[in-house]
Design a protein around this motif. Sequence first.
Motif, mmCIF file in Angstrom:
data_model
loop_
_atom_site.group_PDB
_atom_site.id
_atom_site.type_symbol
_atom_site.label_atom_id
_atom_site.label_comp_id
_atom_site.label_asym_id
_atom_site.label_seq_id
_atom_site.Cartn_x
_atom_site.Cartn_y
_atom_site.Cartn_z
ATOM 1 N N GLY A 1 0.691 -1.435 0.154
ATOM 2 C CA GLY A 1 -0.070 -0.105 -0.086
ATOM 3 C C GLY A 1 0.737 1.199 -0.138
ATOM 4 O O GLY A 1 0.518 2.208 -0.622
ATOM 5 N N LEU A 2 1.866 1.224 0.722
ATOM 6 C CA LEU A 2 2.583 2.543 1.090
ATOM 7 C C LEU A 2 3.126 2.792 -0.295
ATOM 8 O O LEU A 2 3.350 4.093 -0.649
ATOM 9 C CB LEU A 2 3.884 2.353 2.116
ATOM 10 N N GLY A 3 3.829 1.836 -1.096
ATOM 11 C CA GLY A 3 4.664 2.231 -2.424
ATOM 12 C C GLY A 3 3.442 2.520 -3.460
ATOM 13 O O GLY A 3 3.979 3.288 -4.273
ATOM 14 N N ASN B 1 9.990 -6.296 2.804
ATOM 15 C CA ASN B 1 9.178 -6.506 3.974
ATOM 16 C C ASN B 1 8.150 -5.041 4.174
ATOM 17 O O ASN B 1 8.588 -4.050 3.953
ATOM 18 C CB ASN B 1 10.344 -6.281 5.152
ATOM 19 N N ASP B 2 7.004 -5.545 4.665
ATOM 20 C CA ASP B 2 6.024 -4.838 4.449
ATOM 21 C C ASP B 2 5.657 -4.294 6.016
ATOM 22 O O ASP B 2 5.238 -5.251 6.695
ATOM 23 C CB ASP B 2 4.718 -5.160 3.903
ATOM 24 N N ALA B 3 5.392 -3.064 6.292
ATOM 25 C CA ALA B 3 5.121 -2.924 7.655
ATOM 26 C C ALA B 3 6.174 -3.432 8.945
ATOM 27 O O ALA B 3 5.420 -3.835 9.727
ATOM 28 C CB ALA B 3 3.863 -2.987 7.998
ATOM 29 N N THR B 4 7.313 -3.563 8.385
ATOM 30 C CA THR B 4 8.316 -4.224 9.475
ATOM 31 C C THR B 4 9.462 -3.543 9.173
ATOM 32 O O THR B 4 10.261 -3.531 8.156
ATOM 33 C CB THR B 4 8.310 -5.763 9.167
ATOM 34 N N ASN C 1 2.571 9.361 8.579
ATOM 35 C CA ASN C 1 2.708 7.895 9.132
ATOM 36 C C ASN C 1 2.030 7.006 8.797
ATOM 37 O O ASN C 1 0.731 7.336 8.387
ATOM 38 C CB ASN C 1 2.549 8.223 10.815
ATOM 39 N N HIS C 2 2.235 5.949 8.374
ATOM 40 C CA HIS C 2 1.480 4.699 7.610
ATOM 41 C C HIS C 2 0.919 3.594 8.800
ATOM 42 O O HIS C 2 0.374 2.540 8.240
ATOM 43 C CB HIS C 2 2.053 4.096 6.451
ATOM 44 N N THR C 3 1.462 3.539 9.939
ATOM 45 C CA THR C 3 1.377 2.640 10.875
ATOM 46 C C THR C 3 1.534 2.807 12.155
ATOM 47 O O THR C 3 2.209 3.670 12.742
ATOM 48 C CB THR C 3 1.963 1.201 10.375
ATOM 49 N N THR D 1 -6.810 11.156 4.418
ATOM 50 C CA THR D 1 -7.176 9.915 4.033
ATOM 51 C C THR D 1 -6.722 9.667 2.732
ATOM 52 O O THR D 1 -7.148 10.330 1.819
ATOM 53 C CB THR D 1 -9.030 9.998 4.019
ATOM 54 N N ASN D 2 -6.230 8.608 2.634
ATOM 55 C CA ASN D 2 -5.669 7.895 1.208
ATOM 56 C C ASN D 2 -6.825 8.033 0.290
ATOM 57 O O ASN D 2 -8.069 8.158 0.398
ATOM 58 C CB ASN D 2 -5.349 6.478 1.435
ATOM 59 N N GLY D 3 -6.389 7.919 -1.215
ATOM 60 C CA GLY D 3 -7.081 7.453 -2.114
ATOM 61 C C GLY D 3 -6.621 6.994 -3.292
ATOM 62 O O GLY D 3 -5.397 6.411 -3.106
ATOM 63 N N PHE E 1 -5.737 -1.698 13.619
ATOM 64 C CA PHE E 1 -4.308 -2.021 12.948
ATOM 65 C C PHE E 1 -3.973 -1.943 11.460
ATOM 66 O O PHE E 1 -2.822 -1.491 11.095
ATOM 67 C CB PHE E 1 -4.018 -3.767 13.086
ATOM 68 N N GLU E 2 -5.233 -1.683 10.822
ATOM 69 C CA GLU E 2 -4.743 -1.224 9.131
ATOM 70 C C GLU E 2 -4.843 0.230 9.266
ATOM 71 O O GLU E 2 -6.162 0.783 9.479
ATOM 72 C CB GLU E 2 -5.840 -1.899 8.436
ATOM 73 N N ALA E 3 -4.011 0.770 9.012
ATOM 74 C CA ALA E 3 -4.033 2.154 9.117
ATOM 75 C C ALA E 3 -4.863 2.922 8.012
ATOM 76 O O ALA E 3 -5.869 3.674 8.573
ATOM 77 C CB ALA E 3 -2.544 2.976 8.675
ATOM 78 N N SER E 4 -4.933 2.349 6.963
ATOM 79 C CA SER E 4 -6.173 3.120 5.897
ATOM 80 C C SER E 4 -6.759 1.909 5.133
ATOM 81 O O SER E 4 -7.730 1.375 5.216
ATOM 82 C CB SER E 4 -5.396 3.981 5.119
ATOM 83 N N GLY E 5 -5.526 1.169 4.385
ATOM 84 C CA GLY E 5 -6.246 0.419 3.254
ATOM 85 C C GLY E 5 -6.378 1.283 2.072
ATOM 86 O O GLY E 5 -6.805 2.292 2.168
ATOM 87 N N THR E 6 -5.860 0.599 0.843
ATOM 88 C CA THR E 6 -6.339 1.388 -0.333
ATOM 89 C C THR E 6 -7.014 0.340 -1.382
ATOM 90 O O THR E 6 -7.762 0.635 -2.265
ATOM 91 C CB THR E 6 -5.082 2.143 -1.047
HETATM 92 N N1 GPU Z 1 1.775 0.293 4.719
HETATM 93 BR BR1 GPU Z 1 4.549 1.268 7.614
HETATM 94 C C1 GPU Z 1 2.648 -0.132 3.894
HETATM 95 O O1 GPU Z 1 2.150 -0.757 2.961
HETATM 96 N N2 GPU Z 1 3.750 -0.521 4.136
HETATM 97 C C2 GPU Z 1 4.340 -0.075 5.160
HETATM 98 O O2 GPU Z 1 5.870 -0.416 5.459
HETATM 99 C C3 GPU Z 1 3.663 0.581 6.186
HETATM 100 C C4 GPU Z 1 2.104 0.706 5.998
HETATM 101 C C5 GPU Z 1 0.393 0.677 4.371
HETATM 102 C C6 GPU Z 1 -0.643 0.417 5.389
HETATM 103 O O3 GPU Z 1 -0.691 -0.744 5.899
HETATM 104 C C7 GPU Z 1 -2.040 0.534 4.827
HETATM 105 O O4 GPU Z 1 -2.948 0.407 5.738
HETATM 106 C C8 GPU Z 1 -2.173 1.849 4.147
HETATM 107 O O5 GPU Z 1 -3.375 2.074 3.503
HETATM 108 C C9 GPU Z 1 -0.978 2.047 3.271
HETATM 109 O O6 GPU Z 1 0.406 1.883 4.038
HETATM 110 C C10 GPU Z 1 -0.864 3.443 2.737
HETATM 111 O O7 GPU Z 1 -1.090 4.298 3.564
#
Ligand code: GPU
Length: 828
Positions: A127-129, A279-282, A365-367, A472-474, A658-663
């Motif tokens: 999601g972040l990328g 690694n995602d969110a770690t 911040n994403h998490t 909020t994401n989009g 736990f899920e910051a947003s989701g897209t």
């Molecule tokens: N997210 Br921190 C990732 O994809 N990778 C990360 O390392 C981190 C957060 C996500 C969130 O889990 C997701 O809820 C959110 O929609 C997304 O970032 C974009 O903000």
Amino acid sequence: MAAPEVTHLPNLPNDVEGLRQSIRDAVVRVVGEDPRQATERDWMEALAFAIRERMVERRLLTRRQFADEDVKRVYYLSMEYLIGRMLEANLRNMGILEPARQAMADLGVNLDTILDLEDDAALGNGGLGRLAACILESLATQGYPGYGYGIRYEFGMFRQEFEPYHQVEHPDNWLRYGNPWEFPRSDRKYPIHFYGHVVEHHHPRGETRYTWENGEEVLAMAYDYPTAGYGRRNVNNLRLWAAKATRDFDLRYFNEGDYIRAVADKAESETISMVLYPNDATAIGKELRLKQEYFFVSASLQDILDRHLALGYNLDALPDKVAIQLNDTHPAIAVAELMRLLVDCHELSWDRAWDLARRTFAYTNHTLMPEALETWPVELMERVLPRHMGIIYQINHDFLEQVRHRYPGDNDRLARLSIIDEQNGRRVRMAHLAVVGSHRVNGVAALHTQLLQETLFEDFYNLWPERFVNVTNGVTPRLWMIQANPALTELLGQRIGNDWQYDLDRLRALEPYAHDADLQKAFLDVKRANKVRLANLVRERTGVELNPDVMFDVQIKRIHEYKRQLLKLLHVVDLYRRIRAGEDVAPRVVLFGGKAAPGYARAKGIIQVINEVADIVNHDPAVGDRLKCVFFPNYEVSSASIIIPAADVSEQISTAGFEASGTGNMKLALNGALTIGTLDGANIEIRDAVGEESIFIFGMTADEVVEHRRNGPNPEAILAQQPNLAAAVEMIESGFFTCDDPGTHGDLGRYLRHEDPFFVIADYAAYTEACERADTLYADRTAWAEAAILNVARMGYFSIDRTVRDYANQIWDIIPEPVAPSRTNGAA
Ligand code: GPU
């Protein structure tokens, strides 16, 4: 003043004839092949070159206009850009998709075949990328002066295979054929230092000065990827850095006559940009990761300051002309690096530099998850970036002085707020550095921002409430609707025109037709065609046959315990057992997709058990079309765009909080899937937007999760009261589905019974009840079509264009600068 012919930009024709000419020429001049013998890949490359020369032309026009108009620019710093394929997107956004299709046909080549040859640019995890990629596309589309900076990884996200059940990672050699979209800029190189030591220079009057000496040096070289806006002439730039050895790398070894060693060291220094950490969110505590972060941050900041000065601005104007967004803490070392550049290299006073830095940076911040929060051992930071460690100490010292003044004697608060964590062996908290060094901090959904303020950043929020905002994401409708779902795009065009492509709120014009029988039928036909398209791909990739008349129930995302793929799997096993017992259950296809981090054993175990269950279920003649379970291999952007338009149901079932947003939740709902979801992340805002009728909400709220944990969860007690759930768990742990490793399913049983850290067991009853509500509605095709149409009509808020405007207005203070059609170059 240069002569007019020097300042002239070419103005290539965009009609079929002009494109055909360019493409045919490029086969010879760029690819070096005889058009009579050119392969499909040769034609693809030629087409890409014909587009890129048109893109760079507009890129230069855009840049000229921005310079003329003295615009403020935003720079997005991100370790990840999950772009996917570029050919179709670039054709569409350049407005030449149809002429190019015709030109290729004239040359005897089918464009769709060509589009399928391209590898995804997978320079991100999830999601972040992907958010970063959507933001860049929207900046260009809306005409904002916005640029991306990142790393040109030689190897992106790994390719996932199942052998046969467990995940095996293969390197993603995406650059093996070269890359027609990039412009290598060998003139744009910056030196990046590591290691060495700091020397203090005391001055009798004035501040002490510091020099950073005797380190290792590597060069960061720019590769530019033009980014076109849709329906506009603006073309922005994504600049990715690759590590190159300096020319006289390691003189020492040369002098000692060890030529081979010196060359080997050169290769070693270039590993910095070799591979994306999967690694995602770690957080990754590796020295190489810290070097990657600093490498791209330093290069980007040097480049930003160079441009700022070259445009004739002075450094005091930095926050008026430059905004820098930190995509999570991965680039947070930028706060210290900008201070180093301003104070050590440009000789500004500390206080002046600090004021400029803080007004320039903002941090997303994403998490909230503790394992994702980056902290670096002081010892490591001191060794790799000695000057930055000193700068961080100074920043922290000044900051804690402020806190002391505000809360005298409150030592606990000081320890909590400090940039240095003294509890866990002295570590630098990158999130604290980012908050202290920014004028804005944002979460990515309303609930997430609220939780940030109440938990992770509570003390900071009390100190500086004005610093915290929600954005909020989009998602971009260009990729996630127009490109992914041409059939629905066409239908929307017939019913409400195409304005929604630029202003997604206009989808609301569909609302009055939600119960129009013709529209409902057309809508269901589109969905069915998309399901057939997906079924064909699934057959090709997995051999499994899917019936397009059955509900497609989809969970696509990274594999994480908190995202609860196990909750969906338990439902599959439960249904399977009941079908075998002769019960009549609503039919469904369950499709999973997503990768597990290679070192995340539990996530890999989840993939394995899903594949094993799928194998048994799909081959059981007693089941037939009533249940199919598929794990779609190597889920990536290009496969997402086939899966998403085909989904009836979207699984967004993370443990609340736990899920910051989701897209993915937004992409699926926009394409007409109805959400089964918890009150987590942006699901809450999706519910508010689409209405209770178009979403199936279930389970504990974030508050209830906290309460539940406090009360000491007891999964065994819940299992004792729920025979279906208990039977499903027993079926798994009995080894019924064991195909590979005996024992692994027993471990999973123990995990669910005794650990269940994300409350799969506690939410199970509510979850299956929500699934049944979905089944009931699905059986009523009219009611389902109405709900799904309303769902689409009400998703406008989740356009990335709204997100980007929120950033522009609340954080960056930038305005759009659309490129005028006939400016400068007399082009039409
Ligand atoms: N997210 Br921190 C990732 O994809 N990778 C990360 O390392 C981190 C957060 C996500 C969130 O889990 C997701 O809820 C959110 O929609 C997304 O970032 C974009 O903000």
